[in-house]
Structures are given as C-alpha cells and as structure tokens.
Design a protein around this motif. Structure first.
Motif, short mmCIF file in Angstrom:
data_model
loop_
_atom_site.label_atom_id
_atom_site.label_comp_id
_atom_site.label_asym_id
_atom_site.label_seq_id
_atom_site.Cartn_x
_atom_site.Cartn_y
_atom_site.Cartn_z
N HIS A 233 0.86 -1.18 0.00
CA HIS A 233 0.00 0.00 0.00
C HIS A 233 0.89 1.23 0.00
O HIS A 233 1.75 1.39 0.87
CB HIS A 233 -0.91 0.02 1.24
N ARG A 234 0.67 2.06 -1.03
CA ARG A 234 1.47 3.27 -1.18
C ARG A 234 2.96 2.95 -1.04
O ARG A 234 3.48 2.19 -1.84
CB ARG A 234 1.01 4.33 -0.18
N ARG A 235 3.64 3.44 -0.03
CA ARG A 235 5.09 3.28 0.08
C ARG A 235 5.51 2.09 0.93
O ARG A 235 6.71 1.91 1.18
CB ARG A 235 5.70 4.57 0.62
N CYS A 236 4.57 1.27 1.37
CA CYS A 236 4.87 0.15 2.25
C CYS A 236 4.60 -1.19 1.57
O CYS A 236 3.64 -1.33 0.82
CB CYS A 236 4.03 0.23 3.53
N VAL A 237 5.46 -2.17 1.87
CA VAL A 237 5.30 -3.53 1.35
C VAL A 237 5.53 -4.51 2.49
O VAL A 237 6.55 -4.42 3.19
CB VAL A 237 6.30 -3.82 0.21
N ARG A 238 4.59 -5.43 2.67
CA ARG A 238 4.75 -6.51 3.65
C ARG A 238 5.18 -7.76 2.89
O ARG A 238 4.42 -8.28 2.05
CB ARG A 238 3.45 -6.77 4.39
N LEU A 239 6.38 -8.22 3.13
CA LEU A 239 6.89 -9.39 2.42
C LEU A 239 6.24 -10.67 2.94
O LEU A 239 5.58 -10.67 3.99
CB LEU A 239 8.41 -9.46 2.55
N ALA A 240 6.46 -11.75 2.22
CA ALA A 240 5.82 -13.02 2.56
C ALA A 240 6.19 -13.50 3.96
O ALA A 240 5.39 -14.17 4.62
CB ALA A 240 6.19 -14.08 1.52
N ASP A 241 7.40 -13.15 4.44
CA ASP A 241 7.82 -13.58 5.78
C ASP A 241 7.39 -12.61 6.87
O ASP A 241 7.77 -12.77 8.03
CB ASP A 241 9.33 -13.77 5.82
N GLY A 242 6.60 -11.61 6.51
CA GLY A 242 6.10 -10.65 7.50
C GLY A 242 6.93 -9.40 7.64
O GLY A 242 6.50 -8.44 8.31
N CYS A 243 8.11 -9.33 7.01
CA CYS A 243 8.95 -8.13 7.10
C CYS A 243 8.27 -6.96 6.41
O CYS A 243 7.67 -7.12 5.34
CB CYS A 243 10.31 -8.39 6.44
N LEU A 244 8.40 -5.78 7.01
CA LEU A 244 7.82 -4.56 6.44
C LEU A 244 8.95 -3.65 5.96
O LEU A 244 9.80 -3.23 6.75
CB LEU A 244 6.97 -3.84 7.50
N LEU A 245 8.95 -3.37 4.66
CA LEU A 245 9.96 -2.49 4.07
C LEU A 245 9.27 -1.47 3.16
O LEU A 245 8.05 -1.53 2.98
CB LEU A 245 10.99 -3.31 3.29
#
Length: 527
Positions: A233-245
């Motif tokens: 969403h917008r500038r955030c990405v939640r990776l498959a392992d739960g990491c937020l970058l």
C-alpha cells in the motif's frame, strides 16, 4: 524554532492547483505540441492574467483558422526568470571563494513567489540548485547545507530548517520540490540528517523538530501496519515472511507535468497500460535517481521501468536512520515508551534488510524485487548507504569497501552503477556529488579511511579540472579527466550547482592540502 510568517500571508499566496489541473486541454496542447523545447518551462511559467480567463479565451479561439498556439502562449504567459543578478567567475577567486560567491545567487526570498504560478510559497529564504531548477529540492538541500555551513551561512541554514518544518506541517511531507506539480511525491527522506546538522552547527536542537520527524515517518509508513504478507500500500510492502519495508511511490498515475510529452512517449513504447508506466516513472522521480538502469528490467529501455516493484537499499537505510533519530530524541524528551517503540522499528528494519538485501556471496547490499521475490543483481552506489547510516556490521562494511574499490571506483570518484550505454543520467560514466559524500562518510564510519580519501581526492580533482576549464560547477560529472561533458537523461547538464557546491566546499575544508584549494577559474581554456 524561529517565527514562521503569519499564516494568513502564506494562505493568500498558496495554491496547490497544478498546471494540468488549471489549464486542462490547453496544458496538454502546449506540452504535446512542444511550444517549449523543455517541458518544464511551461509548468514554471507565470500567467499574465487570471488563469480562468486565459483558458476561456483559448477555448473560444482555438478552432479559428489563423489560431497560433505558440503566439497565444507567449502572449499570455511569462517564462519564469531568475532575478537579474549577473555572476561572472573571477579569475582571482579560489574554488572555495567562487562557491561562497554563488550562494547569494542561488538564494530565493519568500516574496519571490508570483501569483497563480506553480511555485509553492515558503516563509523563509532558501537555496535552489541552479540552471533549470528554480525551486527548492528536498534531498539536494541537505548536501547544499553542508557547504552553507562551511561558508558561514548560519542564518540561511536556520531559514531552511524552518522551511522544511513548514512543508511537513503544511503538506504532511516534504514534496520533491516547492512546486504544486511535485506534491504527489517526496524524495529520499533526509530531514533527520538535516536535524543532526542543525544541532551540530548550533542552528536548533534536533528535539525542536521531533513533531515533524514523526509526521514525516507517518507519511512514509501510511497503511503499513494493516498489511498482510504479500500486500503493498502506497510506500509500504509486507513481504511473505512478514517483514515490512518501503518503496518509492507517487500519488498520481498520470504523466509528470514537468515531463509530460516525454512520459507519454515512454508509455507508448511499453506493452503495459500507460498508467502503470507513469506510476513507475513518478516513483523513480521520488527516488532522486531519475533515471537509472537500477529501475529497469532492460537497462537500455526506459519503458521497462518497474520502480514500485523494487525495495531500495538506500531508502530503507534512510528510514532506519529516521527511526533511530526519533528513538533518540524521544529518549531525550523523556518519552521512554515511544523511544523503545521506534528502537524496535529500527531493529526490525535492520533485520529485514540484512535478510533480503545483503548478499554474502557478492559482498554488497542490493535492492530487492518484491514482486518476484528475489534480489536485484545490479550493483549501485546505494550499497554504501547502510554504511553511511551505520546499519552494517564491520565485516559487511569491509566486504562493501572491497567491492567498491574493485568495481565502482572510477578516475573521477565513485561510479553510480556499472552500466554504460543506457542513456540515463544516473548510470556510467556520470558521477554525482551526493553519492560521493555518502560513500566517503560511510567508509570513514568503519575505518576505511584510505579508500574514502581516494574517492575524495579523485572527486575534487575532477571538479577542479572542470572549474579551471569552464569557470563553473555543474550538476553531474563524467568521472574521467577529459573534455567531454556529462550527458544522458531528459535535459542538458545544468550549471550552478547546489549540491556540488555543498559537497565540494565541505570536502575541501577537510582536505586543505588538495590542489583543489589552489585552483583558479580560467587557468585552462578549451581549445
């Protein structure tokens, strides 16, 4: 902070309508029919009278057989002109003196904001880069500030500090630049770095800006907490392992107004929907690296751009630094719970970056393509940002230093990428002042002084070479001592130039024995 201009004064001057919104089909016609060679010229024009009246007259006249769009535009708009301040390089000036004389030329005043233009008013004086860039730019300003400090312009530093606080308070973020058409995006988040500089120079305690730092962080993290694995969403990405970058983004998916025709043409060369290409182009503009093979699937085709699919090393390193700075300042203010929370955010980001961006085989940090769930393989100077913000451990720093020495070190300093022939300005053979500073300081943080000083020596040599030859500093440099001018990108090399002045002035002060401190304008003339 110092007092900000009365709200009613700025409110009367502020106008967030973009030129495309204001002039509608007239805007499209001007840009697509290339009334001006540079697409940025029209969006920076000042209307000679009330904009709606101009648009009404255009609609009434455009179908006439003798209608001339160019004549109509030149009769109704004035291209933005710099204040008439003549500047001639003095052959008796040292490079440092030349830079010091440039700061007033690059300084703009709050009253220099014409009505109905795209320029967003600011309450205090500020420094612009130069050339076609007649407005303040976000990440450029930090590097210019380094030189302002060395030149003794404390009051101007204080003014710029409060301008950035004003922008965050007013718009919720620092726009790419103070133009209405830049409001959909920001640039690399360096306000936390600025607050450190303000504190070091005695301009303001960094704690004065804690509310703005937190507001900027909220802008970058908007919607991130609610994401499930695999979502963005917008500038955030939640990776498959739960990491937020984080990634770069822009609120709009239309052609950039300052490069409207160019973006339309780029989208025509892609098989994807045009709005997708526009979003990627805009996101790359937020990165400051506009443009580079770094964002492309095919390094020689801008139409293959995929910026929003990429989690950049440098962006996430800067957000790590922002989290650490907020944690530190919260602790100073006695906000222990908040300090602990932001410390945790920083550590989670550091863990995520080590997991997804560090490549132990390659010995460097690489961007991560979250759409296909694997690291990118193109080495860039962004690999040094984790060292700059002291996120790496000493072993990683040593590995990065060796990779930089063997693969990115050029005769004129630090290369941006390893890609030649892309036609993009943030690729070889061009070099840029901010990346030199980030690389030098990052290496110094971990004791790699020899390599840091070698980059510094080579950069000052290339800047002083061109200064003696052409009597000026420029936006970007070819990283080899030759007569060739830096090229690539959507516009010609620009003179000025804010961040080159700032970084060069700072490095010269730190290396007083370098020959750059003895060079003079006009020593060498082109054949």
């Amino acid at each position: 902070m110092t007092d900000i201009a009365p709200a009613f004064e700025l409110a009367g001057m502020a106008d967030s309508l973009t030129p495309a919104e204001r002039y509608e089909e007239l805007f499209v016609a001007v840009q697509m029919q290339r009334v001006f060679v540079d697409s940025k010229t029209f969006v920076d024009c000042v209307p000679c009278r009330e904009p709606q009246a101009i648009l009404d007259d255009y609609r009434a006249q455009r179908d006439a057989a003798d209608f001339d769009l160019g004549e109509f535009v030149h009769a109704n708009f004035s291209p933005y002109e710099l204040p008439p301040k003549a500047f001639v390089a003095n052959p008796d000036d040292s490079l440092a003196a030349h830079i010091d004389r440039l700061w007033p030329i690059l300084t703009r005043q709050p009253r220099e904001h014409p009505p109905f233009s795209s320029l967003l008013p600011l309450p205090h004086p500020y420094v612009v880069p130069g050339g076609r860039f007649t407005e303040l730019y976000y990440w450029d300003s930090y590097f210019a500030m380094l030189g302002l400090d060395e030149s003794g312009h404390c009051e101007l530093l204080r003014s710029m500090a409060d301008n950035f606080a004003y922008l965050i308070d007013t718009y919720g973020h620092v726009p790419n630049g103070n133009r209405s058409y830049y409001l959909g995006r920001s640039q690399p988040p360096v306000f936390a770095l600025m607050t450190e500089l303000f504190e070091q120079t005695g301009v303001h305690p960094a704690t004065d800006y804690l509310p703005q730092l937190r507001k900027e962080y909220a802008f970058w993290m908007d919607g991130g907490a609610e994401l499930r694995p695999g979502e963005a969403h917008r500038r955030c990405v939640r990776l498959a392992d739960g990491c937020l970058l984080n990634r770069y983004w822009d609120e709009r998916d239309t052609p950039r107004e300052e490069a409207y025709r160019e973006d339309v043409e780029t989208a025509r060369h892609s098989s994807r929907p045009a709005h997708e290409v526009y979003r990627h182009l805009r996101a790359a503009a937020e990165s400051g690296w506009d443009f580079s093979s770094r964002w492309l699937d095919d390094p020689c085709r801008l139409a293959s751009i995929r910026t929003t699919c990429i989690l950049p090393v440098d962006l996430n390193a800067l957000l790590y630094h922002l989290e650490r700075q907020i944690a530190r300042l919260c602790a100073v203010e006695g906000l222990r719970r908040d300090a602990g929370q932001f410390h945790d955010y920083a550590e989670r980001r550091r863990t995520a970056m080590q997991r997804h961006m560090w490549n132990d085989v390659g010995g460097a940090y690489f961007d991560y393509d979250w759409a296909i769930q694997r690291q990118r393989d193109n080495l860039t100077a962004a690999t040094l940002m984790p060292l700059f913000v002291q996120l790496a451990d000493s072993r990683q720093a040593a590995r990065v230093a060796e990779v930089v020495r063997t693969r990115l070190l050029a005769p004129g300093g630090l290369s941006t990428t390893e890609v030649y022939g892309s036609g993009e300005q943030w690729d070889c053979p061009n070099g840029w002042a901010p990346l030199q500073w980030i690389g030098i300081r990052g290496l110094q943080h971990y004791g790699h002084q020899t390599l840091a000083l070698e980059i510094e020596r080579r950069w000052l040599e290339i800047v002083s070479y061109l200064f003696e030859r052409e009597n000026k500093l420029v936006e970007k440099y070819v990283l080899r001592p030759c007569t060739e001018a830096a090229s690539g990108g959507e516009y010609q090399r620009q003179d000025g130039f804010g961040w080159t002045n700032g970084v060069t002035r700072k490095l010269m002060q730190e290396d007083p024995g370098h020959q750059a401190n003895r060079c003079r304008a006009g020593r060498c003339r082109p054949d």
